[in-house]
Design an enzyme around this catalytic site. Structure first.
Site, PDB file in Angstrom:
ATOM      1  N   GLY A 268      -8.412  -4.226  -4.374  1.00  0.00           N
ATOM      2  CA  GLY A 268      -7.887  -3.738  -3.106  1.00  0.00           C
ATOM      3  C   GLY A 268      -7.828  -2.240  -2.916  1.00  0.00           C
ATOM      4  N   ARG A 341     -19.933  -4.523   8.924  1.00  0.00           N
ATOM      5  CA  ARG A 341     -18.531  -4.093   8.896  1.00  0.00           C
ATOM      6  C   ARG A 341     -18.037  -3.501  10.221  1.00  0.00           C
ATOM      7  NH1 ARG A 341     -16.262  -0.891   6.009  1.00  0.00           N
ATOM      8  NH2 ARG A 341     -14.481  -2.210   5.568  1.00  0.00           N
ATOM      9  N   CYS A 373     -29.338  -8.202  19.810  1.00  0.00           N
ATOM     10  CA  CYS A 373     -28.967  -8.462  21.196  1.00  0.00           C
ATOM     11  C   CYS A 373     -27.507  -8.841  21.357  1.00  0.00           C
ATOM     12  CB  CYS A 373     -29.885  -9.528  21.757  1.00  0.00           C
ATOM     13  SG  CYS A 373     -31.592  -8.976  21.649  1.00  0.00           S
TER      14      CYS A 373
HETATM   15  N1  LLP Z   1      -9.950 -10.021  -5.994  1.00  0.00           N
HETATM   16  C1  LLP Z   1      -9.900 -10.964  -5.049  1.00  0.00           C
HETATM   17  C2  LLP Z   1      -9.253 -12.243  -5.336  1.00  0.00           C
HETATM   18  C3  LLP Z   1     -10.454 -10.710  -3.789  1.00  0.00           C
HETATM   19  O1  LLP Z   1     -10.388 -11.639  -2.830  1.00  0.00           O
HETATM   20  C4  LLP Z   1     -11.071  -9.450  -3.521  1.00  0.00           C
HETATM   21  C5  LLP Z   1     -11.649  -9.140  -2.207  1.00  0.00           C
HETATM   22  C6  LLP Z   1     -11.121  -8.513  -4.566  1.00  0.00           C
HETATM   23  C7  LLP Z   1     -10.542  -8.824  -5.794  1.00  0.00           C
HETATM   24  C8  LLP Z   1     -11.766  -7.171  -4.408  1.00  0.00           C
HETATM   25  O2  LLP Z   1     -11.132  -6.411  -3.434  1.00  0.00           O
HETATM   26  P1  LLP Z   1     -11.563  -4.881  -3.228  1.00  0.00           P
HETATM   27  O3  LLP Z   1     -11.182  -4.137  -4.489  1.00  0.00           O
HETATM   28  O4  LLP Z   1     -13.011  -4.833  -3.003  1.00  0.00           O
HETATM   29  O5  LLP Z   1     -10.773  -4.444  -2.058  1.00  0.00           O
HETATM   30  N2  LLP Z   1     -15.593  -7.783   3.500  1.00  0.00           N
HETATM   31  C9  LLP Z   1     -14.385  -6.998   3.624  1.00  0.00           C
HETATM   32  C10 LLP Z   1     -13.556  -6.996   2.346  1.00  0.00           C
HETATM   33  C11 LLP Z   1     -13.184  -8.378   1.863  1.00  0.00           C
HETATM   34  C12 LLP Z   1     -12.402  -8.404   0.572  1.00  0.00           C
HETATM   35  C13 LLP Z   1     -12.280  -9.792   0.055  1.00  0.00           C
HETATM   36  N3  LLP Z   1     -11.615  -9.935  -1.197  1.00  0.00           N
HETATM   37  C14 LLP Z   1     -14.756  -5.596   4.070  1.00  0.00           C
HETATM   38  O6  LLP Z   1     -15.935  -5.322   4.267  1.00  0.00           O
HETATM   39  O7  LLP Z   1     -13.889  -4.762   4.260  1.00  0.00           O
END
Ligand code: LLP
Length: 449
Positions: A268, A341, A373
């Site tokens: 996150g 995004r 489109c």
């Molecule tokens: N762990 C779990 C259980 C997760 O669901 C996620 C991301 C992460 C770790 C990694 O999170 P990060 O460090 O990357 O924030 N497509 C969206 C982001 C979706 C995140 C989903 N889960 C975007 O483009 O902002």
């Protein structure tokens, strides 16, 4: 609402936006050279576009490595016995997984495909965490057969399924219960995951009972707790609140005689897309240590975006510029099918010209769009950019995470090429998709009428 008040930007854009020059200056991997134009990790993006065409994803291996090492160092400096499980979903290219495998990373996977990719890239099964709210029985069996080190369970129902699968195969699943701490991560609604009404995790007030139940189930060995409160998190307060919840649960479990070996703090950590201060690994490590350090568990983290977002750009060319009153539409050859995004989350991505001459010219407002489109196929609205002519090239920044992985072939647009830079050279790591590949798996049944 005037055209410059972009619903895509979330707040009034243009004048308050960082300029292209400021965006470049804020990113150590980018530099503008008078002759070569924009370089990324010392390679001119023009050289890549000349050789490979556009649109093309370009990743910088040295930036990924440096960020991994910075995070590992911050966790160690906070006195934590921590392991980093790269969240494969952020960028699942084998070359990226190989890079992190060589750094000693584990992986966080959420599907059979991600599990197979991680194993294929050489990440040892013991360092893989299998997350996700809906693992199928087949995925559970595969994880057990491969000896995945930790399966994060999100419900009593899933626990029962996993116990049945493990018992049938004569195996033991090392389980962490994913707790929903009921904390709002204060990020985009579509990527916040730890509030009570979200689909993720076990309500925190049920976690102790379920853990004790798990300990008595065949094929299950509860080893710890996990959480993941959301993505693109820039402040520590939500983390602290969630980790405090976990710490209280660890204490309650131990009091009840249970063993808790590991606390998985999720991912996150956010990055700077616009002018935010990026999430700090040291601050995150401090938040973990502050809440959980004295409990002497192992710590796991699952970062995705922070490790790879700034290590990637989407290189595109201007197809044409369409005049429209006091603004103009800069139509790129990249579109929402490549980088979704902005369309999906109102995300703001920096857009900078690749030519030094363009960077120096007087800027004016432009809407930067793709050729798909849909009006939603808009990368930026009312963005102050120097005049961009047909065939001019631009780099869309911070596209290393949730970029290529979220691409589609909508409008029958082939998947873009991918390139990785390392040691001052670049290599094509994925060919541009061939048009015939778009329909390669399709069959037309014989007409019956
Ligand atoms: N762990 C779990 C259980 C997760 O669901 C996620 C991301 C992460 C770790 C990694 O999170 P990060 O460090 O990357 O924030 N497509 C969206 C982001 C979706 C995140 C989903 N889960 C975007 O483009 O902002």
């Amino acid at each position: 609402m005037n055209a410059q008040h972009s619903p895509l930007a979330g707040r009034p854009p243009a004048a308050s936006d960082p300029t292209p020059a400021e965006l470049i200056a804020a990113r150590p991997g980018l530099a503008m050279h008078a002759m070569d134009g924009l370089t990324f990790a010392d390679v001119p993006l023009n050289a890549i576009a000349d050789a490979v065409g556009t649109p093309t994803w370009v990743y910088a291996a040295p930036i990924m490595r440096a960020r991994f090492r910075q995070l590992a160092a911050a966790l160690a400096a906070a006195g934590l016995d921590a392991s980093i499980h790269y969240a494969v979903k952020a960028n699942d290219h084998l070359a990226v997984l190989d890079l992190f495998a060589r750094e000693g990373a584990g992986a966080d996977v959420v599907s059979e495909g991600e599990l197979r990719r991680a194993l294929h890239a050489g990440i040892p099964a013991a360092r893989i965490v299998f997350s996700g709210v809906g693992k199928s029985a087949r995925e559970m069996r595969l994880a057990l057969a491969e000896g995945v080190g930790q399966i994060n369970v999100e419900s009593a129902e899933e626990l029962a399924m996993l116990s049945a699968a493990a018992a049938a195969e004569g195996r033991t699943a090392r389980v962490a219960l994913r707790v929903n701490p009921d904390v709002d991560a204060a990020t985009h609604a579509k990527i916040t995951t730890g509030r009570a009404g979200d689909k993720f995790g076990i309500p925190h007030d049920q976690a102790v009972a379920l853990y004790r139940h798990a300990a008595g189930l065949p094929g299950i060995r509860p080893v710890g707790l996990a959480t993941h409160i959301g993505s693109q998190i820039l402040t520590m307060a939500p983390y602290r609140a969630a980790f405090a919840r976990l710490a209280a649960l660890v204490a309650a479990l131990r009091e009840a005689g249970e063993t808790v070996e590991v606390v998985d703090c999720g991912g996150g950590l956010g990055v700077a897309y616009r002018d935010e201060a990026e999430g700090s690994p040291a601050a995150l490590a401090g938040a973990i240590a502050g809440a959980l350090g004295s409990l002497r568990t192992r710590i796991a983290v699952e970062p995705g975006r922070w490790l790879v977002a700034p290590a990637g750009v989407l290189l595109a060319s201007v197809v044409l510029v369409k005049a429209a009153g006091n603004t103009s539409f800069v139509v790129l050859d990249a579109a929402m099918n490549d980088l979704v995004r902005p369309a999906m989350y109102e995300a703001w991505h920096g857009i900078v010209p690749v030519s030094a001459a363009a960077l120096a010219a007087e800027p004016g407002p432009a809407d930067v769009v793709g050729p798909v489109c849909e009006t939603g196929d808009t990368f930026a609205r009312g963005r102050l950019l120097p005049p961009l002519a047909r065939n001019a090239r631009v780099a869309i920044l911070d596209a290393g995470a949730y970029g290529a992985v979220m691409s589609s072939t909508y409008n029958a647009r082939p998947l873009a090429a991918q390139v990785m830079i390392d040691g001052g050279r670049f290599a094509v790591i994925r060919e541009r998709q061939d048009h015939a590949a778009l329909w390669a798996g399709e069959r037309v049944p014989a007409a019956t009428g």
